[in-house]
Design a protein around this motif. Sequence first.
Motif, PDB file in Angstrom:
ATOM      1  N   LYS A 146     -12.287  56.621  58.184  1.00 59.54           N
ATOM      2  CA  LYS A 146     -11.618  57.389  57.116  1.00 59.54           C
ATOM      3  C   LYS A 146     -12.622  57.789  56.034  1.00 59.54           C
ATOM      4  O   LYS A 146     -12.714  58.954  55.662  1.00 59.54           O
ATOM      5  CB  LYS A 146     -10.483  56.564  56.475  1.00 59.54           C
ATOM      6  CG  LYS A 146      -9.406  56.149  57.442  1.00 59.54           C
ATOM      7  CD  LYS A 146      -8.274  55.415  56.757  1.00 59.54           C
ATOM      8  CE  LYS A 146      -8.658  54.076  56.144  1.00 59.54           C
ATOM      9  NZ  LYS A 146      -9.069  53.070  57.132  1.00 59.54           N
ATOM     10  N   SER A 147     -13.368  56.779  55.539  1.00 65.15           N
ATOM     11  CA  SER A 147     -14.298  57.076  54.440  1.00 65.15           C
ATOM     12  C   SER A 147     -15.378  58.034  54.911  1.00 65.15           C
ATOM     13  O   SER A 147     -15.748  58.970  54.190  1.00 65.15           O
ATOM     14  CB  SER A 147     -14.941  55.784  53.937  1.00 65.15           C
ATOM     15  OG  SER A 147     -13.932  54.880  53.588  1.00 65.15           O
ATOM     16  N   THR A 148     -15.881  57.820  56.130  1.00 66.63           N
ATOM     17  CA  THR A 148     -16.932  58.696  56.650  1.00 66.63           C
ATOM     18  C   THR A 148     -16.417  60.131  56.733  1.00 66.63           C
ATOM     19  O   THR A 148     -17.118  61.071  56.343  1.00 66.63           O
ATOM     20  CB  THR A 148     -17.369  58.216  58.055  1.00 66.63           C
ATOM     21  OG1 THR A 148     -17.619  56.816  57.989  1.00 66.63           O
ATOM     22  CG2 THR A 148     -18.595  58.941  58.543  1.00 66.63           C
ATOM     23  N   SER A 159     -16.293  58.785  49.062  1.00 60.46           N
ATOM     24  CA  SER A 159     -15.565  57.591  49.483  1.00 60.46           C
ATOM     25  C   SER A 159     -16.577  56.617  50.065  1.00 60.46           C
ATOM     26  O   SER A 159     -17.532  57.019  50.731  1.00 60.46           O
ATOM     27  CB  SER A 159     -14.530  57.976  50.541  1.00 60.46           C
ATOM     28  OG  SER A 159     -13.743  56.873  50.869  1.00 60.46           O
ATOM     29  N   ARG A 160     -16.373  55.326  49.754  1.00 68.62           N
ATOM     30  CA  ARG A 160     -17.369  54.355  50.190  1.00 68.62           C
ATOM     31  C   ARG A 160     -17.050  53.830  51.592  1.00 68.62           C
ATOM     32  O   ARG A 160     -15.972  53.267  51.815  1.00 68.62           O
ATOM     33  CB  ARG A 160     -17.404  53.189  49.215  1.00 68.62           C
ATOM     34  CG  ARG A 160     -18.760  52.544  49.238  1.00 68.62           C
ATOM     35  CD  ARG A 160     -18.994  51.488  48.211  1.00 68.62           C
ATOM     36  NE  ARG A 160     -18.221  51.530  47.006  1.00 68.62           N
ATOM     37  CZ  ARG A 160     -17.835  50.421  46.398  1.00 68.62           C
ATOM     38  NH1 ARG A 160     -18.112  49.241  46.913  1.00 68.62           N
ATOM     39  NH2 ARG A 160     -17.171  50.472  45.273  1.00 68.62           N
ATOM     40  N   PRO A 161     -17.969  54.041  52.583  1.00 73.54           N
ATOM     41  CA  PRO A 161     -17.672  53.560  53.932  1.00 73.54           C
ATOM     42  C   PRO A 161     -17.552  52.036  53.962  1.00 73.54           C
ATOM     43  O   PRO A 161     -18.204  51.344  53.181  1.00 73.54           O
ATOM     44  CB  PRO A 161     -18.863  54.022  54.771  1.00 73.54           C
ATOM     45  CG  PRO A 161     -19.584  55.012  53.947  1.00 73.54           C
ATOM     46  CD  PRO A 161     -19.281  54.691  52.526  1.00 73.54           C
ATOM     47  N   SER A 162     -16.744  51.530  54.901  1.00 67.87           N
ATOM     48  CA  SER A 162     -16.487  50.090  54.923  1.00 67.87           C
ATOM     49  C   SER A 162     -17.741  49.290  55.271  1.00 67.87           C
ATOM     50  O   SER A 162     -17.843  48.127  54.935  1.00 67.87           O
ATOM     51  CB  SER A 162     -15.358  49.774  55.881  1.00 67.87           C
ATOM     52  OG  SER A 162     -15.615  50.330  57.131  1.00 67.87           O
ATOM     53  N   CYS A 163     -18.740  49.950  55.940  1.00 67.07           N
ATOM     54  CA  CYS A 163     -19.944  49.207  56.291  1.00 67.07           C
ATOM     55  C   CYS A 163     -20.709  48.786  55.030  1.00 67.07           C
ATOM     56  O   CYS A 163     -21.523  47.875  55.063  1.00 67.07           O
ATOM     57  CB  CYS A 163     -20.844  50.011  57.229  1.00 67.07           C
ATOM     58  SG  CYS A 163     -21.189  51.648  56.632  1.00 67.07           S
ATOM     59  N   THR A 195      -7.370  58.965  47.686  1.00 65.10           N
ATOM     60  CA  THR A 195      -6.642  57.702  47.621  1.00 65.10           C
ATOM     61  C   THR A 195      -6.780  57.004  48.964  1.00 65.10           C
ATOM     62  O   THR A 195      -6.368  57.538  49.994  1.00 65.10           O
ATOM     63  CB  THR A 195      -5.159  57.959  47.268  1.00 65.10           C
ATOM     64  OG1 THR A 195      -5.129  58.710  46.061  1.00 65.10           O
ATOM     65  CG2 THR A 195      -4.406  56.668  47.088  1.00 65.10           C
ATOM     66  N   ASP A 196      -7.424  55.860  48.927  1.00 63.94           N
ATOM     67  CA  ASP A 196      -7.649  55.092  50.153  1.00 63.94           C
ATOM     68  C   ASP A 196      -6.604  53.977  50.202  1.00 63.94           C
ATOM     69  O   ASP A 196      -6.085  53.550  49.163  1.00 63.94           O
ATOM     70  CB  ASP A 196      -9.077  54.510  50.117  1.00 63.94           C
ATOM     71  CG  ASP A 196      -9.549  54.133  51.504  1.00 63.94           C
ATOM     72  OD1 ASP A 196      -8.755  54.214  52.458  1.00 63.94           O
ATOM     73  OD2 ASP A 196     -10.728  53.721  51.631  1.00 63.94           O
ATOM     74  N   THR A 197      -6.302  53.530  51.403  1.00 66.61           N
ATOM     75  CA  THR A 197      -5.246  52.521  51.554  1.00 66.61           C
ATOM     76  C   THR A 197      -5.748  51.355  52.404  1.00 66.61           C
ATOM     77  O   THR A 197      -5.206  51.098  53.493  1.00 66.61           O
ATOM     78  CB  THR A 197      -4.017  53.159  52.230  1.00 66.61           C
ATOM     79  OG1 THR A 197      -4.464  53.794  53.449  1.00 66.61           O
ATOM     80  CG2 THR A 197      -3.347  54.178  51.357  1.00 66.61           C
TER      81      THR A 197
HETATM   82 MG    MG Z   1     -12.990  53.053  54.167  1.00 68.13          MG
END
Ligand code: MG
Length: 415
Positions: A146-148, A159-163, A195-197
């Motif tokens: 999503k973030s990517t 958006s900040r990637p989860s990695c 908006t991230d979830t």
């Molecule tokens: Mg993310």
Amino acid sequence: MSSSVPSNGSVLIAPSNFYNVQQLTTRQKEAFVRAFQEADTNDAGLVAVSAIPNLVQQVLGSVSNHEMQEVQSRVDIRAHKGEVTFPDFMEIMTETMSSTTQWGQLKTPLSGTVGFDSLQTQITQKALKRGFEFNLMVVGESGMGKSTLVNTLFKAKVSRPSCMQVTTPIPSTVDINAVSHVIEEKGVRLKLTITDTPGFGDQINNKDCWTPIVDYVNEQFELYLAEEVSINRKRFIPDSRIHCCLYFIQPSGHALKPLDIEFMRHLHDCVNIVPVIAKADTLTVEERDSFKHRIREDIKTHNIRIYPQGYDPEDEAEKALADAIDALIPFGVVGSDRAIKVGNKDVYGRQTRWGVIEVENRDHCEFSQLRDMLIKTHMQDLKEKTDKVHYENFRRQRLQQHHEQASKYTGESNI
Ligand code: MG
Ligand code: GDP
């Protein structure tokens, strides 16, 4: 000859009982009279029903099929023995004119420049000064890209990637994080809120995990409504309503999961949902196409209403806009915020053992189509549908509740 048909081509002063006919301009009346006289070859004050479509085309210019059907029903109501009289013809034309924007030769010509063609520039300048707002929500299990994808869409680290958040544990409930950025391109400012979830679909028991998201979407409507009805209403109400929700479907290649169905069913009444197949590079083109087909079937079977919905099917421009997108949903997307050298060009893509998947290459995935829709062609429509369909529903329900509560209160006090 019927007394109401002028045979000398002079301007007809229509009797006052005509439907709106008094409101016609001289030029318009003249055009109608001329058309009628030409068709009334026997000078009998009557024209054949079959001649009317041609007359309408002649006077109003190109008329859509739908508009022509409406003309036909107006003619059917008034026709007598396959013919219509002059007053009826005037009514038919006047009604037709009031329901179409095709005014052909009925427009009054200008003998010089008046300057209202600058209205468009004036509106644009005002809008540019204010800037634009767009609120995008991303929903899907963690690690789906999503973030990517959001970063790839706006070519910025929005958006900040989860990695980068390896130390952050998966939240035990769904979190809602809204981050705003102002981005600018050729003098156009866009305030983008993502908006991230995180946490959605990541629990062992995902029952009701859409509830915080529904609540959040409705809270934004509530804030907007509070501003709208406030006595000291701001000139520009800050808009935090979610204009589009990108829903990420796992690239399983099978079917929608119960969670996907539940989520979309709970959200389709309050937000524009655009489903995407995440990490489409993990599927072959055939797998992606058959998965897409299966998802479309599932969406239909479960009566899920995804974007585009709520458009006026009689508005041809709106319908064309909707049809163009309808055929592409769900978009099979690939995201990458890293540029890779392909030949002598740097392109955003993902290096695989078999070569580079270029995100913007339409033969590789449907990222470009999604980006064009969100940014180039449908951003305004997404905002409009949010306001006119989803927010309007919310507003109506809320005001109705207030009304019911108020009448209950009045009822009780009367006892
Ligand atoms: Mg993310
Ligand atoms: P999020 O948790 O949904 O926001 O996912 P991230 O954007 O943080 O991505 C999770 C991981 O998936 C990262 O290692 C990304 O590099 C990778 N990833 C992101 N998009 C894609 C994609 O389109 N295809 C593949 N194969 N991997 C992706």
